[in-house]
Design a protein around this motif. Structure first.
Motif, PDB file in Angstrom:
ATOM      1  N   ASN A 124     -12.630   2.323   4.505  1.00  0.00           N
ATOM      2  CA  ASN A 124     -12.937   0.981   4.999  1.00  0.00           C
ATOM      3  C   ASN A 124     -14.426   0.664   4.832  1.00  0.00           C
ATOM      4  N   GLU A 146      -6.064  -0.196  10.920  1.00  0.00           N
ATOM      5  CA  GLU A 146      -5.198   0.477   9.948  1.00  0.00           C
ATOM      6  C   GLU A 146      -4.329   1.552  10.596  1.00  0.00           C
ATOM      7  N   LYS A 254      -8.034   5.546   4.989  1.00  0.00           N
ATOM      8  CA  LYS A 254      -8.245   4.563   6.041  1.00  0.00           C
ATOM      9  C   LYS A 254      -8.701   5.190   7.351  1.00  0.00           C
TER      10      LYS A 254
END
Length: 264
Positions: A124, A146, A254
């Motif tokens: 991210n 996420e 993530k």
């Protein structure tokens, strides 16, 4: 001469923050990974169910060689007040550990180097600049959004970023600084190392937040150490060669968020 003052070295933080280390490996490693799941949908009384299929991929790990070597004279071995052979072995082992830690953070994934966290596709990204508490919240929110905040979360950054946040108040006149005394930041454990890059795009610093147990560090055959007293025998020199084999991968990209353009 009596004793030896060792050189100052970077703090090695990735493994201590919980990275998953695999040792004693022989063949290449393939870890199956589910990329998409089936989805249930509300339907009418006699409507046909919508089809949705899970999809899969794999994480592949294969050995990449990391090595170093040095040499010393037999006269040094004879005259030194320290155990030169043990010192050289420890020095080479430390050099390899430093290189492994640096690759885990920012490995390029090219020219034989494993891929590190900062260069892993899918982590991210969070925009930086002059950091405030808002940036920390953005790093944390990106992972939560996420559903990847499933383990112990940690911050890892540069000494410069820590210094900046220790001078930055949470809001004007509060007297409370973003990074207070100790090793916690916004409620999470925080670590600092010069292994985290501070020269990205010139003078940009990096900051990582995430679940470091999702980083796999794989090692094949431990450390291979060769002491060679023959090749340079005519110069009365001894060569010491160290080799190791590593690879790295992030199971869930993530589970990490990062700023790569923090200004200090």
């Amino acid at each position: 001469l009596r004793g030896l003052l060792p050189i100052l070295r970077p703090k090695l933080m990735v493994e201590s923050l919980g990275a998953t280390v695999l040792t004693g490996l022989t063949g290449n490693i393939r870890i199956p990974k589910q990329d998409a799941a089936s989805v249930a949908e509300w339907e009418g009384e006699t409507d046909e169910n919508a089809q949705s299929d899970p999809t899969f991929s794999s994480i592949n790990l294969s050995p990449k060689r990391l090595g170093a070597y040095t040499k010393f004279s037999k006269q040094l071995l004879a005259q030194s007040t320290i155990s030169v052979d043990q010192f050289v072995q420890r020095d080479l082992e430390t050099a390899i550990r430093i290189a492994v830690d640096a690759a885990a953070i920012n490995g390029a994934g090219a020219n034989g180097e494993p891929l590190g966290i900062l260069n892993t596709p899918g982590i991210n990204p969070v925009s930086g600049g002059t950091l405030t508490r808002d940036h920390l919240v953005d790093l944390e929110t990106a992972i939560s959004a996420e559903n990847a905040d499933m383990g112990t979360m940690n911050y890892l950054t540069t000494p410069g970023v820590r210094g900046l946040l220790k001078k930055t108040k949470t809001d004007a006149g509060s007297g409370i600084f973003v990074w207070g005394n100790g090793t916690t930041l916004n409620g999470y454990n925080a670590a600092v190392s010069t292994q985290v890059p501070s020269d990205l795009g010139g003078a940009n610093h990096a900051m990582i937040f995430g679940d470091f147990s999702q980083l796999i560090m794989a090692n094949w055959a431990g450390l291979d150490l060769v002491v060679d007293p023959y090749t340079l025998a005519t110069q009365t020199m001894v060569r010491v060669i160290a080799n190791s084999w590593w690879d790295m991968a992030v199971r869930y990209p993530k589970a990490f968020s990062a700023i790569v353009n923090a200004t200090v």
